[in-house]
Design a protein around this motif. Structure first.
Motif, short mmCIF file in Angstrom:
data_model
loop_
_atom_site.label_atom_id
_atom_site.label_comp_id
_atom_site.label_asym_id
_atom_site.label_seq_id
_atom_site.Cartn_x
_atom_site.Cartn_y
_atom_site.Cartn_z
N ILE A 164 9.79 41.77 41.35
CA ILE A 164 10.37 40.95 40.47
C ILE A 164 10.87 39.41 41.85
CG2 ILE A 164 12.91 39.16 39.57
CD1 ILE A 164 12.70 41.43 37.31
N LYS A 167 8.11 38.20 42.94
CA LYS A 167 6.94 37.48 42.47
C LYS A 167 5.75 36.81 42.97
CE LYS A 167 10.40 33.63 41.49
NZ LYS A 167 9.14 32.85 40.79
N TYR A 209 2.12 41.32 32.85
CA TYR A 209 3.50 41.25 33.97
C TYR A 209 2.94 41.69 35.42
CZ TYR A 209 6.73 39.72 30.04
OH TYR A 209 7.70 38.82 29.42
N LEU A 222 5.24 35.83 37.17
CA LEU A 222 6.28 34.88 36.46
C LEU A 222 5.96 34.05 36.50
CD1 LEU A 222 9.28 37.40 37.22
CD2 LEU A 222 8.20 36.93 35.07
#
Length: 222
Positions: A164, A167, A209, A222
């Protein structure tokens, strides 16, 4: 668009500075370079930086003096990048208040991992990301999908939070391996990624994802 993390590198070796700058900019950091202590201190006075990378051997005066002056002005996190590998130099640097010490030569991927670790610890990066119903809270070490916490193991949390943080760009397998000190083997990374995908309800054949970049690593979209 997420604000880029601004880094100042004080390094008088042009070739080394260029290599560090090119790599860090390629993975999303914004970097300025100073070749002298004086120029570096002027830049720090003129604008905000999230992190300082500092060589100890500078042409005008010692990196230790830079640390001393910085500590009197700001609380910016500092990583020393130095050819001095002796214990005395390291101890002195940490006594002066640096956050990490990396001996030259070093892997650029390891530098990146250490930077993220310090930025998290110093709360210099955003504590929560929300997009596609995915959120992360570093304080509680919880990742939520559709506002419901995912049941992740410790290593799965480390993998997913690191993806994340990086990302929309490729995270190389060797970078993840450095980040995951508890990884039993490089092959076990595939197993952990598969488990994370299941918990994200991410179809391996049509992932939403976590994308596999074959031969290099993974990319979280994302």
């Amino acid at each position: 668009m997420q604000k880029k993390i601004k880094v100042l590198l004080i390094e008088d070796n042009y070739e080394e500075a260029t290599q560090v700058a090119q790599y860090l900019e390629s993975v999303g950091f914004e970097l300025d370079i100073s070749e002298t202590a004086v120029d570096g201190l002027l830049k720090l006075s003129a604008q905000h930086y999230d992190l300082l990378l500092l060589d100890l051997s500078l042409p005008d005066f010692s990196g230790f003096e830079v640390i001393k002056q910085i500590n009197n002005r700001t609380s910016i996190p500092i990583i020393v990048l130095s050819a001095h590998s002796d214990l005395e130099a390291k101890v002195q640097a940490f006594r002066f208040g640096v956050d990490d010490y990396l001996c030259k030569p070093f892997m650029l991927e390891e530098l990146e991992v250490r930077m993220w670790a310090i930025l998290r610890r110093c709360s210099m990066i955003k504590l929560e990301y929300n997009k596609n119903n995915l959120a992360i809270d570093y304080n509680s070490q919880t990742i939520l999908l559709n506002q419901k916490p995912l049941s992740l193991t410790a290593i799965e949390y480390k993998i997913l939070s690191f993806l994340i943080e990086n990302k929309n760009r490729v995270v190389y397998r060797n970078v993840l391996a450095i980040h995951l000190s508890s990884l039993s083997s490089p092959q076990s990374l595939n197993y952990h990624i598969q488990n994370i995908r299941k918990k994200l309800d991410d179809d391996p054949k049509k992932p939403k994802y976590i994308m596999t970049e074959y031969g290099t690593g993974y990319r979280l979209v994302l």
